[in-house]
Design a protein around this motif. Structure first.
Motif, PDB file in Angstrom:
ATOM      1  N   PRO A   1      46.089  47.466  45.468  1.00  0.00           N
ATOM      2  CA  PRO A   1      44.931  47.944  44.698  1.00  0.00           C
ATOM      3  C   PRO A   1      44.988  49.421  44.320  1.00  0.00           C
ATOM      4  CG  PRO A   1      44.308  47.332  46.952  1.00  0.00           C
ATOM      5  CD  PRO A   1      45.679  46.818  46.726  1.00  0.00           C
ATOM      6  N   GLU A   2      45.366  50.277  45.252  1.00  0.00           N
ATOM      7  CA  GLU A   2      45.434  51.695  44.901  1.00  0.00           C
ATOM      8  C   GLU A   2      46.596  51.962  43.947  1.00  0.00           C
ATOM      9  OE1 GLU A   2      45.621  56.185  46.901  1.00  0.00           O
ATOM     10  OE2 GLU A   2      45.386  54.423  48.193  1.00  0.00           O
ATOM     11  N   GLU A   3      47.708  51.239  44.139  1.00  0.00           N
ATOM     12  CA  GLU A   3      48.853  51.410  43.245  1.00  0.00           C
ATOM     13  C   GLU A   3      48.508  51.043  41.797  1.00  0.00           C
ATOM     14  OE1 GLU A   3      52.550  52.255  43.235  1.00  0.00           O
ATOM     15  OE2 GLU A   3      51.271  53.597  44.379  1.00  0.00           O
ATOM     16  N   VAL A   4      47.628  50.069  41.605  1.00  0.00           N
ATOM     17  CA  VAL A   4      47.194  49.732  40.245  1.00  0.00           C
ATOM     18  C   VAL A   4      46.589  50.968  39.581  1.00  0.00           C
ATOM     19  CG1 VAL A   4      45.536  48.409  38.869  1.00  0.00           C
ATOM     20  CG2 VAL A   4      46.847  47.273  40.669  1.00  0.00           C
ATOM     21  N   LEU A   5      45.705  51.646  40.287  1.00  0.00           N
ATOM     22  CA  LEU A   5      45.059  52.835  39.725  1.00  0.00           C
ATOM     23  C   LEU A   5      46.085  53.947  39.472  1.00  0.00           C
ATOM     24  CD1 LEU A   5      41.844  52.925  41.959  1.00  0.00           C
ATOM     25  CD2 LEU A   5      42.167  51.829  39.735  1.00  0.00           C
ATOM     26  N   ARG A   6      47.003  54.112  40.419  1.00  0.00           N
ATOM     27  CA  ARG A   6      48.033  55.147  40.242  1.00  0.00           C
ATOM     28  C   ARG A   6      48.920  54.847  39.036  1.00  0.00           C
ATOM     29  NH1 ARG A   6      53.006  56.409  40.593  1.00  0.00           N
ATOM     30  NH2 ARG A   6      53.638  54.287  41.159  1.00  0.00           N
ATOM     31  N   CYS A   7      49.297  53.554  38.880  1.00  0.00           N
ATOM     32  CA  CYS A   7      50.163  53.174  37.766  1.00  0.00           C
ATOM     33  C   CYS A   7      49.450  53.296  36.425  1.00  0.00           C
ATOM     34  CB  CYS A   7      50.686  51.756  37.967  1.00  0.00           C
ATOM     35  SG  CYS A   7      51.879  51.606  39.314  1.00  0.00           S
ATOM     36  N   ILE A   8      48.166  53.012  36.400  1.00  0.00           N
ATOM     37  CA  ILE A   8      47.402  53.210  35.158  1.00  0.00           C
ATOM     38  C   ILE A   8      47.461  54.676  34.760  1.00  0.00           C
ATOM     39  CG2 ILE A   8      45.086  53.195  34.142  1.00  0.00           C
ATOM     40  CD1 ILE A   8      44.506  50.687  35.824  1.00  0.00           C
ATOM     41  N   GLU A   9      47.252  55.558  35.723  1.00  0.00           N
ATOM     42  CA  GLU A   9      47.310  56.993  35.436  1.00  0.00           C
ATOM     43  C   GLU A   9      48.729  57.411  35.037  1.00  0.00           C
ATOM     44  OE1 GLU A   9      45.339  60.577  37.727  1.00  0.00           O
ATOM     45  OE2 GLU A   9      47.269  60.116  38.671  1.00  0.00           O
ATOM     46  N   ASP A  10      49.722  56.949  35.792  1.00  0.00           N
ATOM     47  CA  ASP A  10      51.112  57.347  35.549  1.00  0.00           C
ATOM     48  C   ASP A  10      51.614  56.881  34.186  1.00  0.00           C
ATOM     49  OD1 ASP A  10      53.852  58.260  36.430  1.00  0.00           O
ATOM     50  OD2 ASP A  10      54.251  56.125  36.194  1.00  0.00           O
ATOM     51  N   GLY A  11      51.329  55.643  33.834  1.00  0.00           N
ATOM     52  CA  GLY A  11      51.857  55.085  32.593  1.00  0.00           C
ATOM     53  C   GLY A  11      50.914  55.142  31.420  1.00  0.00           C
ATOM     54  N   LYS A  12      49.717  55.726  31.642  1.00  0.00           N
ATOM     55  CA  LYS A  12      48.673  55.718  30.607  1.00  0.00           C
ATOM     56  C   LYS A  12      48.469  54.286  30.087  1.00  0.00           C
ATOM     57  CE  LYS A  12      47.967  60.218  30.589  1.00  0.00           C
ATOM     58  NZ  LYS A  12      48.698  60.501  31.846  1.00  0.00           N
ATOM     59  N   ALA A  13      48.368  53.359  31.045  1.00  0.00           N
ATOM     60  CA  ALA A  13      48.251  51.939  30.697  1.00  0.00           C
ATOM     61  C   ALA A  13      46.965  51.675  29.926  1.00  0.00           C
ATOM     62  CB  ALA A  13      48.293  51.083  31.964  1.00  0.00           C
ATOM     63  N   THR A  14      47.078  50.799  28.937  1.00  0.00           N
ATOM     64  CA  THR A  14      45.940  50.483  28.069  1.00  0.00           C
ATOM     65  C   THR A  14      45.450  49.051  28.231  1.00  0.00           C
ATOM     66  OG1 THR A  14      47.466  49.852  26.287  1.00  0.00           O
ATOM     67  CG2 THR A  14      46.676  52.136  26.316  1.00  0.00           C
ATOM     68  N   HIS A  15      46.324  48.153  28.696  1.00  0.00           N
ATOM     69  CA  HIS A  15      45.985  46.740  28.839  1.00  0.00           C
ATOM     70  C   HIS A  15      46.424  46.244  30.209  1.00  0.00           C
ATOM     71  CE1 HIS A  15      45.861  47.251  24.510  1.00  0.00           C
ATOM     72  NE2 HIS A  15      45.405  46.023  24.334  1.00  0.00           N
TER      73      HIS A  15
ATOM     74  N   MET B   1      42.671  53.072  30.013  1.00  0.00           N
ATOM     75  CA  MET B   1      42.530  51.615  30.008  1.00  0.00           C
ATOM     76  C   MET B   1      41.524  51.170  28.936  1.00  0.00           C
ATOM     77  SD  MET B   1      43.532  48.716  31.070  1.00  0.00           S
ATOM     78  CE  MET B   1      44.712  49.413  32.222  1.00  0.00           C
ATOM     79  N   LYS B   2      42.004  50.298  28.016  1.00  0.00           N
ATOM     80  CA  LYS B   2      41.180  49.809  26.915  1.00  0.00           C
ATOM     81  C   LYS B   2      40.730  48.356  27.082  1.00  0.00           C
ATOM     82  CE  LYS B   2      43.711  52.492  23.386  1.00  0.00           C
ATOM     83  NZ  LYS B   2      44.526  52.332  22.126  1.00  0.00           N
ATOM     84  N   GLN B   3      41.620  47.525  27.637  1.00  0.00           N
ATOM     85  CA  GLN B   3      41.349  46.088  27.691  1.00  0.00           C
ATOM     86  C   GLN B   3      41.709  45.554  29.077  1.00  0.00           C
ATOM     87  OE1 GLN B   3      40.606  43.985  24.906  1.00  0.00           O
ATOM     88  NE2 GLN B   3      40.963  45.309  23.165  1.00  0.00           N
ATOM     89  N   ILE B   4      40.732  44.938  29.730  1.00  0.00           N
ATOM     90  CA  ILE B   4      40.975  44.244  30.993  1.00  0.00           C
ATOM     91  C   ILE B   4      40.693  42.769  30.762  1.00  0.00           C
ATOM     92  CG2 ILE B   4      40.288  43.990  33.407  1.00  0.00           C
ATOM     93  CD1 ILE B   4      39.414  46.923  33.336  1.00  0.00           C
ATOM     94  N   VAL B   5      41.693  41.934  31.015  1.00  0.00           N
ATOM     95  CA  VAL B   5      41.549  40.492  30.807  1.00  0.00           C
ATOM     96  C   VAL B   5      41.545  39.810  32.166  1.00  0.00           C
ATOM     97  CG1 VAL B   5      42.490  38.442  29.713  1.00  0.00           C
ATOM     98  CG2 VAL B   5      42.757  40.663  28.605  1.00  0.00           C
ATOM     99  N   VAL B   6      40.524  38.999  32.393  1.00  0.00           N
ATOM    100  CA  VAL B   6      40.381  38.283  33.657  1.00  0.00           C
ATOM    101  C   VAL B   6      40.565  36.792  33.400  1.00  0.00           C
ATOM    102  CG1 VAL B   6      38.870  37.784  35.606  1.00  0.00           C
ATOM    103  CG2 VAL B   6      38.800  40.033  34.525  1.00  0.00           C
ATOM    104  N   VAL B   7      41.483  36.182  34.123  1.00  0.00           N
ATOM    105  CA  VAL B   7      41.755  34.752  34.008  1.00  0.00           C
ATOM    106  C   VAL B   7      41.880  34.192  35.416  1.00  0.00           C
ATOM    107  CG1 VAL B   7      43.288  32.984  33.061  1.00  0.00           C
ATOM    108  CG2 VAL B   7      43.075  35.178  31.897  1.00  0.00           C
ATOM    109  N   GLY B   8      41.458  32.959  35.614  1.00  0.00           N
ATOM    110  CA  GLY B   8      41.669  32.317  36.896  1.00  0.00           C
ATOM    111  C   GLY B   8      40.400  31.907  37.597  1.00  0.00           C
ATOM    112  N   ALA B   9      39.285  32.596  37.311  1.00  0.00           N
ATOM    113  CA  ALA B   9      37.999  32.237  37.902  1.00  0.00           C
ATOM    114  C   ALA B   9      36.919  33.051  37.207  1.00  0.00           C
ATOM    115  CB  ALA B   9      37.989  32.529  39.398  1.00  0.00           C
ATOM    116  N   PRO B  10      35.718  32.489  37.081  1.00  0.00           N
ATOM    117  CA  PRO B  10      34.614  33.270  36.520  1.00  0.00           C
ATOM    118  C   PRO B  10      34.297  34.455  37.418  1.00  0.00           C
ATOM    119  CG  PRO B  10      34.090  30.926  36.530  1.00  0.00           C
ATOM    120  CD  PRO B  10      35.334  31.093  37.353  1.00  0.00           C
TER     121      PRO B  10
END
Length: 525
Positions: A244-258, A285-294
């Motif tokens: 979970p924390e690595e997700v946030l770090r990688c978003i910052e590091d890579g300027k992830a948008t999706h 981050m511009k787009q977060i897509v959730v699949v697998g459960a409501p």
């Protein structure tokens, strides 16, 4: 056959992407950057090495790999050679892998070095493979197997000389079956191309975007969102595993948008201490897509609070169909639609039918049937299963029950075949029951999904013991360890003296589940 440029074939389009965006970054992985030109060379070497190995168009190739750039090399290299790629779930145990590899008739397996020594025991059972056909990626190579670098070393990086039609099979993805055995979902090149096109268009991919891959790359959803990024020249940022924390770090590091995430992944991020969540800049981050459960309401609110610049998309889909409905904030006219899964996606249609296949009135519950451009072709080697899922007019039904409101929004209310979704992973109870009924103390067992704040649903076994026997919950759970994938293993066990049954003697799972689901916000998780 039409000219290659007119065919909806993924490998032909990827050639064009490499030509247009050769110097742009295609992949980021643990500080390594790979350009589109390098990616083309890597996948072509894999393709030509497989053809040099004696494989013919239509032959199947497995991969059992952790998240790494080689997944793209193998997947795109296999389909570029006119072969069929068959990903393997890295959480499967030996007996499950044995079944899938033999069922699809694969001739080569690309395997991570950490997995190879653990699975050597299944080699004698494999009908079409020898030790040399296991291509080991990274780390030490067990004797007699082939090192990945050696396998591709002498291969050309030129485009392979194969002629691929868009209706040729490109991918078989195995999903749990109602009979307890996994089913191979067959997808064509056309399916993959249209999946990439539709998702890319709907989610606004362009060459400047960065798609974060936080989920396992054997699963359909992470690959479905990686493909549009690859088609348009965007960057795929690969995480080796979810943290979970690595997700946030990688978003910052890579300027992830999706990013795609299952609800449980978001829950883990929101569970981080506030000071940890606030350490990282996630404004890209511009787009977060959730699949697998409501999503639960509190999860939606927490997600939008943390990712202030992002649009949250909830999708309803399956391995067999792609994403057939989307719930987008701008399309939601009323906050009261808290349990709906959205409107049909671009090119898709939905109808609700009764047991005879007739459409039911608006608001009435029935089986959800879907049609659209990314429907699967068939279940591999399972004509009866295919016939049950695809009707004579091409509509696909997977057993989900729901209804449509006056504005066309779809709501799910139950699952006809009792599938459990835990942490975004599909589990069929019959598969778990089949194993558990071999326990010497168990007379009968039914497996259900029960509510879980963490996983959405978790697996519960309701057990009747043989007369005179005694057992503990921990004893039963421990017995299951190693006999099935860990995510399928029951997290809790209840002991009962009887189970509700139909006149035909079948356990009525709906009645078993009722007490566990009473008063919960959602009925499908």
């Amino acid at each position: 056959m039409r000219p290659k440029g007119e065919r909806l074939v993924l490998s032909y389009s990827l050639r064009q992407t490499a030509h247009r965006y050769g110097k742009r970054t295609a992949i980021i992985f643990q500080g390594q950057r790979i350009t589109y030109a390098e990616m083309r060379s890597r996948r072509n070497k894999v393709a030509n090495a497989l053809l040099n190995h004696g494989l013919k168009q239509g032959d199947r190739v497995n991969y059992l790999l952790p998240n790494c750039p080689e997944v793209f090399d193998v997947m795109f290299g296999v389909v570029g050679a006119g072969l069929v790629t068959v990903p393997l779930n890295t959480r499967f145990v030996g007996v499950e892998l044995d079944y899938v590899i033999n069922d699809c008739g694969s001739k080569v397996l690309f395997i991570g070095a950490d997995f190879a020594p653990l699975l050597e025991g299944i080699l004698p059972n494999l009908k079409n493979m020898k030790r040399k056909d296991w291509i080991v990626v990274g780390g030490e190579v067990p004797q007699g197997m082939t090192r990945y670098e050696d396998f591709i070393a002498g291969a050309s990086d030129a485009e392979p000389d194969v002629d691929i039609d868009e209706e040729d099979v490109a991918l078989i993805q195995y999903t749990a079956g109602t009979t307890g055995k996994p089913k191979g979902v067959v997808k064509t090149h056309r399916h993959l191309w249209l999946l990439g096109f539709i998702f890319g268009l709907d989610k606004g991919y362009n060459p400047d975007e960065v798609n974060l891959i936080a989920g396992p790359m054997y699963a359909s959803a992470p690959l479905a969102f990686a493909i549009p990024a690859a088609l348009v020249g965007a960057t795929n940022y690969i995480m080796p595993n979810f943290n979970p924390e690595e997700v946030l770090r990688c978003i910052e590091d890579g300027k992830a948008t999706h990013v795609f995430m299952a609800p449980i992944m978001i829950d883990f991020i929101l569970a981080l201490p506030e000071e940890v969540r606030n350490k990282y800049d996630v404004s890209s981050m511009k787009q977060i897509v959730v699949v697998g459960a409501p999503l639960l309401t509190k999860t939606k609110q927490g997600t939008l609070k943390l990712f202030k610049n992002a649009i949250l998309h909830e999708m309803y889909g399956a391995t067999e169909t792609g994403g057939q409905t989307i719930l987008r904030p701008e399309l939601l006219p009323s906050e009261e639609k808290v349990r709906c899964v959205g409107l049909p996606a671009l090119g898709f249609d939905i109808k609700i039918v009764d047991d005879e296949g007739n459409e039911v009135p608006q608001g009435e519950v029935g089986e959800v049937r879907m049609s659209g451009p990314t429907m699967f072709k068939e279940y591999y080697n399972k004509p009866e299963e295919t016939k049950r899922a695809i009707d004579k007019d091409g509509w696909v039904g997977l057993g989900d029950m729901g209804y449509v409101d006056e504005e066309g929004y779809l709501y799910l209310v139950d699952r006809k075949y009792d599938m459990i979704i835990s942490g975004g992973l599909n589990i069929y109870p019959s598969e778990v029951e089949e194993v558990m009924k071999n326990h010497p103390k168990i007379f009968d067992v039914t497996v259900i999904g029960v509510p879980s704040e963490k996983w959405g649903e978790e697996v519960k076994a309701v057990v009747i013991l043989n007369s005179g026997e005694q057992a503990t919950e921990e004893e039963i759970i421990q017995w299951c360890r190693g006999r099935m994938a860990d995510y399928k293993r029951p997290k809790s066990v209840d002991f009962v003296s009887d189970l509700p049954r139909s006149l035909q003697g079948k356990v009525l799972k709906r009645l078993v589940k009722e007490s566990y689901w009473k008063g919960k916000e959602i009925k499908i998780s």
